[in-house]
Design an enzyme around this catalytic site. Structure first.
Site, mmCIF file in Angstrom:
data_model
loop_
_atom_site.group_PDB
_atom_site.id
_atom_site.type_symbol
_atom_site.label_atom_id
_atom_site.label_comp_id
_atom_site.label_asym_id
_atom_site.label_seq_id
_atom_site.Cartn_x
_atom_site.Cartn_y
_atom_site.Cartn_z
ATOM 1 N N ARG A 224 -4.608 6.670 2.246
ATOM 2 C CA ARG A 224 -5.603 5.729 2.737
ATOM 3 C C ARG A 224 -5.795 4.639 1.684
ATOM 4 N NH1 ARG A 224 -4.756 7.526 7.022
ATOM 5 N NH2 ARG A 224 -6.182 8.642 8.400
ATOM 6 N N HIS A 272 0.678 0.504 7.923
ATOM 7 C CA HIS A 272 0.164 1.829 8.314
ATOM 8 C C HIS A 272 1.077 2.471 9.360
ATOM 9 C CE1 HIS A 272 -3.679 4.458 8.549
ATOM 10 N NE2 HIS A 272 -2.624 5.171 8.865
#
Ligand code: NDP
Ligand code: OXD
Length: 309
Positions: A224, A272
Protein backbone atom coordinates in the site's frame (compact mmCIF):
# COMPACT_ATOMS: atom_id res chain seq x y z
CA UNK A 1 -31.64 -12.60 1.59
CA UNK A 2 -29.21 -10.88 -0.80
CA UNK A 3 -25.53 -10.21 -1.48
CA UNK A 4 -24.75 -6.55 -2.17
CA UNK A 5 -21.89 -5.54 -4.47
CA UNK A 6 -20.20 -2.15 -3.99
CA UNK A 7 -17.13 -0.95 -5.86
CA UNK A 8 -16.31 2.16 -7.82
CA UNK A 9 -13.38 0.37 -9.46
CA UNK A 10 -14.45 -3.18 -10.29
CA UNK A 11 -17.01 -4.08 -12.91
CA UNK A 12 -19.99 -5.73 -11.21
CA UNK A 13 -20.85 -7.68 -14.39
CA UNK A 14 -17.79 -9.95 -14.10
CA UNK A 15 -18.65 -10.66 -10.47
CA UNK A 16 -22.34 -11.21 -11.23
CA UNK A 17 -21.50 -13.61 -14.07
CA UNK A 18 -19.02 -15.55 -11.92
CA UNK A 19 -21.62 -15.81 -9.15
CA UNK A 20 -24.44 -16.94 -11.44
CA UNK A 21 -22.18 -19.57 -13.05
CA UNK A 22 -21.62 -21.12 -9.62
CA UNK A 23 -24.94 -20.49 -7.90
CA UNK A 24 -27.76 -18.90 -9.92
CA UNK A 25 -30.02 -18.84 -6.84
CA UNK A 26 -28.04 -16.19 -4.93
CA UNK A 27 -29.77 -12.81 -5.08
CA UNK A 28 -26.98 -10.45 -6.28
CA UNK A 29 -27.67 -6.73 -6.04
CA UNK A 30 -25.42 -3.89 -7.16
CA UNK A 31 -25.26 -0.63 -5.22
CA UNK A 32 -27.21 1.71 -5.36
CA UNK A 33 -29.97 -0.78 -6.32
CA UNK A 34 -29.91 -2.50 -2.94
CA UNK A 35 -33.68 -2.79 -2.58
CA UNK A 36 -34.96 -3.35 0.97
CA UNK A 37 -31.94 -2.82 3.31
CA UNK A 38 -33.28 -5.54 5.63
CA UNK A 39 -32.76 -8.13 2.87
CA UNK A 40 -29.02 -7.53 2.55
CA UNK A 41 -27.12 -10.05 4.68
CA UNK A 42 -23.70 -9.82 3.00
CA UNK A 43 -21.70 -7.09 1.28
CA UNK A 44 -18.89 -7.63 -1.22
CA UNK A 45 -17.01 -4.34 -1.18
CA UNK A 46 -14.02 -2.29 -2.32
CA UNK A 47 -13.56 1.08 -0.58
CA UNK A 48 -17.10 1.32 0.83
CA UNK A 49 -18.26 4.90 1.31
CA UNK A 50 -18.75 6.24 4.86
CA UNK A 51 -21.99 5.05 6.43
CA UNK A 52 -22.77 2.48 3.70
CA UNK A 53 -22.41 -0.65 5.81
CA UNK A 54 -24.44 0.57 8.78
CA UNK A 55 -27.55 0.84 6.59
CA UNK A 56 -28.13 -2.91 6.60
CA UNK A 57 -29.55 -4.15 9.92
CA UNK A 58 -29.19 -7.86 9.05
CA UNK A 59 -25.63 -7.76 7.72
CA UNK A 60 -23.71 -10.94 8.65
CA UNK A 61 -20.64 -10.62 6.42
CA UNK A 62 -18.43 -7.87 5.02
CA UNK A 63 -16.34 -9.51 2.32
CA UNK A 64 -13.40 -7.52 0.93
CA UNK A 65 -12.95 -7.55 -2.82
CA UNK A 66 -9.20 -7.65 -2.16
CA UNK A 67 -6.57 -9.27 0.02
CA UNK A 68 -6.19 -6.02 1.93
CA UNK A 69 -8.86 -4.62 4.24
CA UNK A 70 -7.42 -1.20 5.08
CA UNK A 71 -10.08 0.23 2.74
CA UNK A 72 -12.75 -1.15 5.09
CA UNK A 73 -11.43 -1.10 8.67
CA UNK A 74 -11.09 2.67 8.92
CA UNK A 75 -14.34 3.60 7.24
CA UNK A 76 -16.75 5.68 9.38
CA UNK A 77 -19.90 3.80 10.35
CA UNK A 78 -18.33 0.33 10.19
CA UNK A 79 -20.55 -2.09 12.19
CA UNK A 80 -18.04 -3.60 14.66
CA UNK A 81 -20.06 -6.76 15.28
CA UNK A 82 -20.09 -7.96 11.64
CA UNK A 83 -17.18 -10.21 10.63
CA UNK A 84 -14.91 -8.92 7.87
CA UNK A 85 -13.28 -11.44 5.56
CA UNK A 86 -10.46 -10.85 3.11
CA UNK A 87 -9.72 -12.67 -0.12
CA UNK A 88 -7.00 -15.30 -0.13
CA UNK A 89 -6.76 -16.33 -3.75
CA UNK A 90 -3.96 -18.44 -5.28
CA UNK A 91 -4.29 -16.64 -8.63
CA UNK A 92 -3.82 -13.28 -6.88
CA UNK A 93 -0.86 -14.61 -4.90
CA UNK A 94 0.69 -15.96 -8.11
CA UNK A 95 0.39 -12.54 -9.78
CA UNK A 96 1.97 -10.85 -6.76
CA UNK A 97 4.85 -13.33 -6.76
CA UNK A 98 5.40 -12.67 -10.48
CA UNK A 99 5.46 -8.91 -9.86
CA UNK A 100 8.05 -9.24 -7.10
CA UNK A 101 10.21 -11.65 -9.12
CA UNK A 102 10.04 -9.37 -12.14
CA UNK A 103 11.02 -6.28 -10.15
CA UNK A 104 13.88 -8.09 -8.41
CA UNK A 105 15.13 -9.67 -11.64
CA UNK A 106 15.04 -6.38 -13.55
CA UNK A 107 17.09 -4.77 -10.79
CA UNK A 108 19.57 -7.63 -10.28
CA UNK A 109 20.09 -8.04 -14.05
CA UNK A 110 20.57 -4.25 -14.35
CA UNK A 111 17.89 -3.93 -17.02
CA UNK A 112 17.45 -0.20 -16.54
CA UNK A 113 21.16 0.45 -17.06
CA UNK A 114 21.20 -1.69 -20.21
CA UNK A 115 18.09 0.13 -21.51
CA UNK A 116 19.95 3.43 -21.00
CA UNK A 117 22.98 2.02 -22.83
CA UNK A 118 20.77 0.93 -25.72
CA UNK A 119 19.40 4.46 -26.07
CA UNK A 120 23.05 5.60 -26.41
CA UNK A 121 23.95 2.68 -28.79
CA UNK A 122 26.60 1.73 -26.25
CA UNK A 123 27.99 -1.87 -26.16
CA UNK A 124 29.32 -2.31 -22.63
CA UNK A 125 29.31 -5.18 -20.08
CA UNK A 126 28.40 -4.26 -16.52
CA UNK A 127 29.82 -6.49 -13.76
CA UNK A 128 27.72 -9.63 -13.29
CA UNK A 129 25.65 -9.84 -10.09
CA UNK A 130 24.69 -13.40 -9.18
CA UNK A 131 21.36 -14.04 -7.46
CA UNK A 132 23.04 -15.61 -4.43
CA UNK A 133 24.89 -12.33 -3.80
CA UNK A 134 21.68 -10.30 -4.13
CA UNK A 135 20.05 -10.08 -0.70
CA UNK A 136 16.28 -9.52 -0.82
CA UNK A 137 14.26 -8.69 2.30
CA UNK A 138 10.49 -9.21 2.37
CA UNK A 139 8.42 -7.21 4.86
CA UNK A 140 5.42 -9.40 5.68
CA UNK A 141 5.56 -13.18 5.28
CA UNK A 142 1.82 -13.84 5.07
CA UNK A 143 -0.06 -15.44 2.18
CA UNK A 144 1.64 -13.22 -0.39
CA UNK A 145 4.94 -12.31 1.28
CA UNK A 146 5.54 -15.94 2.30
CA UNK A 147 4.95 -17.12 -1.28
CA UNK A 148 7.21 -14.38 -2.65
CA UNK A 149 9.99 -15.26 -0.18
CA UNK A 150 9.80 -18.95 -1.14
CA UNK A 151 9.89 -18.11 -4.85
CA UNK A 152 12.96 -15.93 -4.32
CA UNK A 153 14.69 -18.72 -2.36
CA UNK A 154 13.85 -21.16 -5.19
CA UNK A 155 15.60 -18.83 -7.63
CA UNK A 156 18.76 -18.68 -5.55
CA UNK A 157 18.48 -15.25 -3.91
CA UNK A 158 19.65 -14.63 -0.36
CA UNK A 159 16.33 -13.96 1.39
CA UNK A 160 15.34 -12.41 4.72
CA UNK A 161 11.86 -11.74 6.04
CA UNK A 162 10.31 -9.50 8.67
CA UNK A 163 7.04 -10.12 10.50
CA UNK A 164 5.09 -9.04 13.59
CA UNK A 165 5.38 -12.41 15.34
CA UNK A 166 8.18 -14.98 14.96
CA UNK A 167 7.94 -17.01 11.72
CA UNK A 168 10.05 -19.70 10.12
CA UNK A 169 10.37 -20.37 6.39
CA UNK A 170 13.00 -22.74 5.08
CA UNK A 171 15.89 -20.86 3.53
CA UNK A 172 14.70 -17.47 4.84
CA UNK A 173 16.48 -15.58 7.61
CA UNK A 174 13.66 -14.19 9.72
CA UNK A 175 13.34 -11.16 11.99
CA UNK A 176 10.32 -9.84 13.82
CA UNK A 177 8.97 -6.84 15.66
CA UNK A 178 10.23 -3.26 15.71
CA UNK A 179 13.33 -4.43 17.61
CA UNK A 180 14.23 -6.74 14.73
CA UNK A 181 13.71 -4.14 11.99
CA UNK A 182 17.15 -2.42 11.94
CA UNK A 183 19.05 -5.74 11.73
CA UNK A 184 16.69 -6.95 8.99
CA UNK A 185 17.19 -3.78 6.92
CA UNK A 186 20.95 -3.54 7.45
CA UNK A 187 21.87 -6.34 5.02
CA UNK A 188 19.54 -5.79 2.09
CA UNK A 189 20.15 -5.04 -1.56
CA UNK A 190 16.41 -5.04 -2.25
CA UNK A 191 13.58 -4.27 0.17
CA UNK A 192 10.16 -5.65 -0.82
CA UNK A 193 7.07 -4.44 1.06
CA UNK A 194 4.16 -6.89 1.29
CA UNK A 195 2.68 -5.75 4.60
CA UNK A 196 -0.96 -4.97 5.32
CA UNK A 197 -1.58 -1.28 6.01
CA UNK A 198 -2.41 -0.88 9.70
CA UNK A 199 -1.84 1.69 12.43
CA UNK A 200 1.49 -0.03 13.12
CA UNK A 201 2.72 -0.18 9.54
CA UNK A 202 1.59 3.20 8.17
CA UNK A 203 4.67 5.20 7.20
CA UNK A 204 7.02 2.36 8.17
CA UNK A 205 9.25 3.03 5.16
CA UNK A 206 10.39 6.42 6.35
CA UNK A 207 13.65 8.34 6.67
CA UNK A 208 14.83 6.14 9.53
CA UNK A 209 14.10 2.84 7.79
CA UNK A 210 15.62 4.03 4.51
CA UNK A 211 18.76 5.20 6.34
CA UNK A 212 19.05 1.74 7.95
CA UNK A 213 19.40 0.13 4.50
CA UNK A 214 22.85 -0.26 2.94
CA UNK A 215 23.61 2.64 0.58
CA UNK A 216 22.20 2.03 -2.90
CA UNK A 217 19.48 -0.44 -1.87
CA UNK A 218 16.42 -0.77 -4.12
CA UNK A 219 12.75 -0.63 -3.00
CA UNK A 220 9.79 -2.61 -4.30
CA UNK A 221 6.42 -1.60 -2.84
CA UNK A 222 3.47 -3.76 -3.91
CA UNK A 223 1.52 -3.43 -0.66
CA UNK A 224 0.00 0.00 0.00
CA UNK A 225 1.18 3.53 -0.72
CA UNK A 226 0.63 4.45 2.93
CA UNK A 227 3.62 2.32 3.94
CA UNK A 228 5.97 4.83 2.32
CA UNK A 229 6.67 8.41 3.38
CA UNK A 230 7.01 9.85 -0.13
CA UNK A 231 9.16 12.84 0.74
CA UNK A 232 11.59 10.58 2.62
CA UNK A 233 11.83 8.20 -0.35
CA UNK A 234 12.32 11.05 -2.83
CA UNK A 235 15.03 12.51 -0.65
CA UNK A 236 16.78 9.09 -0.30
CA UNK A 237 16.59 8.69 -4.10
CA UNK A 238 18.11 12.14 -4.47
CA UNK A 239 21.11 11.36 -2.27
CA UNK A 240 21.65 7.87 -3.73
CA UNK A 241 20.88 6.21 -0.37
CA UNK A 242 18.18 4.41 -2.37
CA UNK A 243 19.21 3.61 -5.95
CA UNK A 244 15.72 3.13 -7.35
CA UNK A 245 12.18 1.98 -6.67
CA UNK A 246 9.47 -0.06 -8.29
CA UNK A 247 6.13 1.21 -6.98
CA UNK A 248 2.68 -0.25 -7.63
CA UNK A 249 0.76 1.54 -4.89
CA UNK A 250 0.58 5.17 -3.81
CA UNK A 251 -0.63 7.43 -1.03
CA UNK A 252 -3.02 8.95 -3.56
CA UNK A 253 -4.47 6.74 -6.31
CA UNK A 254 -4.61 7.39 -9.18
CA UNK A 255 -1.13 8.93 -8.79
CA UNK A 256 -1.65 12.65 -9.54
CA UNK A 257 -0.27 13.70 -12.97
CA UNK A 258 2.21 16.15 -11.40
CA UNK A 259 3.66 13.67 -8.91
CA UNK A 260 7.48 13.47 -9.13
CA UNK A 261 7.40 9.65 -9.26
CA UNK A 262 5.99 9.75 -12.81
CA UNK A 263 9.10 11.31 -14.30
CA UNK A 264 11.79 10.16 -11.86
CA UNK A 265 14.55 8.38 -13.80
CA UNK A 266 15.04 5.80 -11.03
CA UNK A 267 11.37 5.06 -10.36
CA UNK A 268 9.18 2.51 -12.11
CA UNK A 269 5.44 3.19 -11.67
CA UNK A 270 2.64 0.68 -12.23
CA UNK A 271 -1.04 1.55 -11.56
CA UNK A 272 -1.93 -0.82 -8.67
CA UNK A 273 -1.87 -3.90 -10.86
CA UNK A 274 0.65 -6.14 -9.07
CA UNK A 275 -2.25 -8.47 -8.31
CA UNK A 276 -5.69 -8.05 -9.82
CA UNK A 277 -8.61 -9.73 -8.11
CA UNK A 278 -10.29 -11.93 -10.69
CA UNK A 279 -13.95 -12.89 -10.17
CA UNK A 280 -13.66 -16.52 -11.33
CA UNK A 281 -10.79 -17.19 -8.89
CA UNK A 282 -12.35 -15.41 -5.92
CA UNK A 283 -16.07 -16.16 -6.19
CA UNK A 284 -15.91 -19.70 -4.75
CA UNK A 285 -14.64 -18.34 -1.42
CA UNK A 286 -17.23 -15.55 -1.42
CA UNK A 287 -19.96 -18.18 -1.88
CA UNK A 288 -18.40 -20.40 0.79
CA UNK A 289 -18.35 -17.47 3.23
CA UNK A 290 -21.95 -16.64 2.41
CA UNK A 291 -22.90 -20.26 3.06
CA UNK A 292 -21.01 -20.20 6.35
CA UNK A 293 -22.52 -17.02 7.78
CA UNK A 294 -26.00 -18.11 6.71
CA UNK A 295 -25.37 -21.35 8.64
CA UNK A 296 -24.32 -19.36 11.71
CA UNK A 297 -20.58 -20.04 11.26
CA UNK A 298 -17.66 -17.65 11.03
CA UNK A 299 -16.31 -16.85 7.55
CA UNK A 300 -12.92 -18.03 6.31
CA UNK A 301 -10.01 -15.57 6.31
CA UNK A 302 -11.61 -13.42 8.96
CA UNK A 303 -9.86 -10.19 9.85
CA UNK A 304 -8.75 -9.54 13.40
CA UNK A 305 -9.91 -5.96 13.94
CA UNK A 306 -7.53 -5.49 16.89
CA UNK A 307 -4.51 -6.33 14.71
CA UNK A 308 -6.01 -4.51 11.73
CA UNK A 309 -5.35 -7.38 9.26
P1 NDP B 1 -1.38 -11.53 5.35
O1 NDP B 1 -2.33 -11.02 6.35
O2 NDP B 1 -1.47 -12.95 4.93
O3 NDP B 1 0.13 -11.31 5.86
C1 NDP B 1 0.52 -10.13 6.49
C2 NDP B 1 1.98 -10.26 6.93
O4 NDP B 1 2.42 -8.97 7.39
C3 NDP B 1 2.18 -11.25 8.09
O5 NDP B 1 3.38 -11.95 7.93
C4 NDP B 1 2.25 -10.31 9.29
O6 NDP B 1 3.01 -10.78 10.38
C5 NDP B 1 2.96 -9.11 8.69
N1 NDP B 1 2.69 -7.92 9.53
C6 NDP B 1 1.50 -7.34 9.80
N2 NDP B 1 1.66 -6.30 10.64
C7 NDP B 1 2.99 -6.24 10.91
C8 NDP B 1 3.78 -5.40 11.71
N3 NDP B 1 3.24 -4.41 12.45
N4 NDP B 1 5.11 -5.60 11.76
C9 NDP B 1 5.68 -6.61 11.03
N5 NDP B 1 4.98 -7.47 10.24
C10 NDP B 1 3.65 -7.28 10.18
O7 NDP B 1 -1.50 -10.57 4.08
P2 NDP B 1 -1.28 -10.91 2.54
O8 NDP B 1 0.06 -11.51 2.37
O9 NDP B 1 -2.45 -11.67 1.99
O10 NDP B 1 -1.35 -9.44 1.88
C11 NDP B 1 -0.45 -8.43 2.23
C12 NDP B 1 -0.89 -7.11 1.62
O11 NDP B 1 -0.60 -7.08 0.23
C13 NDP B 1 -2.39 -6.81 1.68
O12 NDP B 1 -2.78 -6.35 2.95
C14 NDP B 1 -2.54 -5.75 0.60
O13 NDP B 1 -2.41 -4.46 1.18
C15 NDP B 1 -1.37 -6.00 -0.34
N6 NDP B 1 -1.86 -6.39 -1.68
C16 NDP B 1 -1.56 -5.59 -2.74
C17 NDP B 1 -1.97 -5.93 -4.01
C18 NDP B 1 -1.59 -5.11 -5.19
O14 NDP B 1 -2.14 -5.31 -6.27
N7 NDP B 1 -0.65 -4.21 -5.08
C19 NDP B 1 -2.78 -7.14 -4.26
C20 NDP B 1 -2.98 -7.95 -3.07
C21 NDP B 1 -2.55 -7.57 -1.83
P3 NDP B 1 2.61 -12.13 11.18
O15 NDP B 1 3.04 -13.25 10.25
O16 NDP B 1 3.41 -12.06 12.41
O17 NDP B 1 1.11 -12.06 11.38
C1 OXD C 1 -5.81 -6.19 -2.73
C2 OXD C 1 -5.43 -5.25 -3.77
O1 OXD C 1 -5.72 -5.85 -1.56
O2 OXD C 1 -5.85 -5.45 -4.92
O3 OXD C 1 -6.21 -7.32 -3.09
O4 OXD C 1 -4.67 -4.31 -3.53
Amino acid sequence: MALLFYSKVDDSRGWGDALRALDPDIDFRVWPDAGDPAEIDAALVWKPEAGLLERFPNLKLIQSLGAGVDHIVGVPGLPRNVPIARLVDPTLTQQMVEYVLLAVLLHQRQWQAYAAQQRERRWHHLPAWEAERCHVGVMGLGEIGGAAARALVDRGYAVSGWTRSPREIEGVRTFHGMDGLPAFLAELDVLVCLLPLTEDTRGIIDKKALAALPRGAYLVNAARGGHVVDEDLLSALGTGQVSGACLDVFNEEPLPPDHPYWTHAQVMVTPHVAGLTLPHGSMPQVIENLRRVRAGQLPLNRVDLDRGY
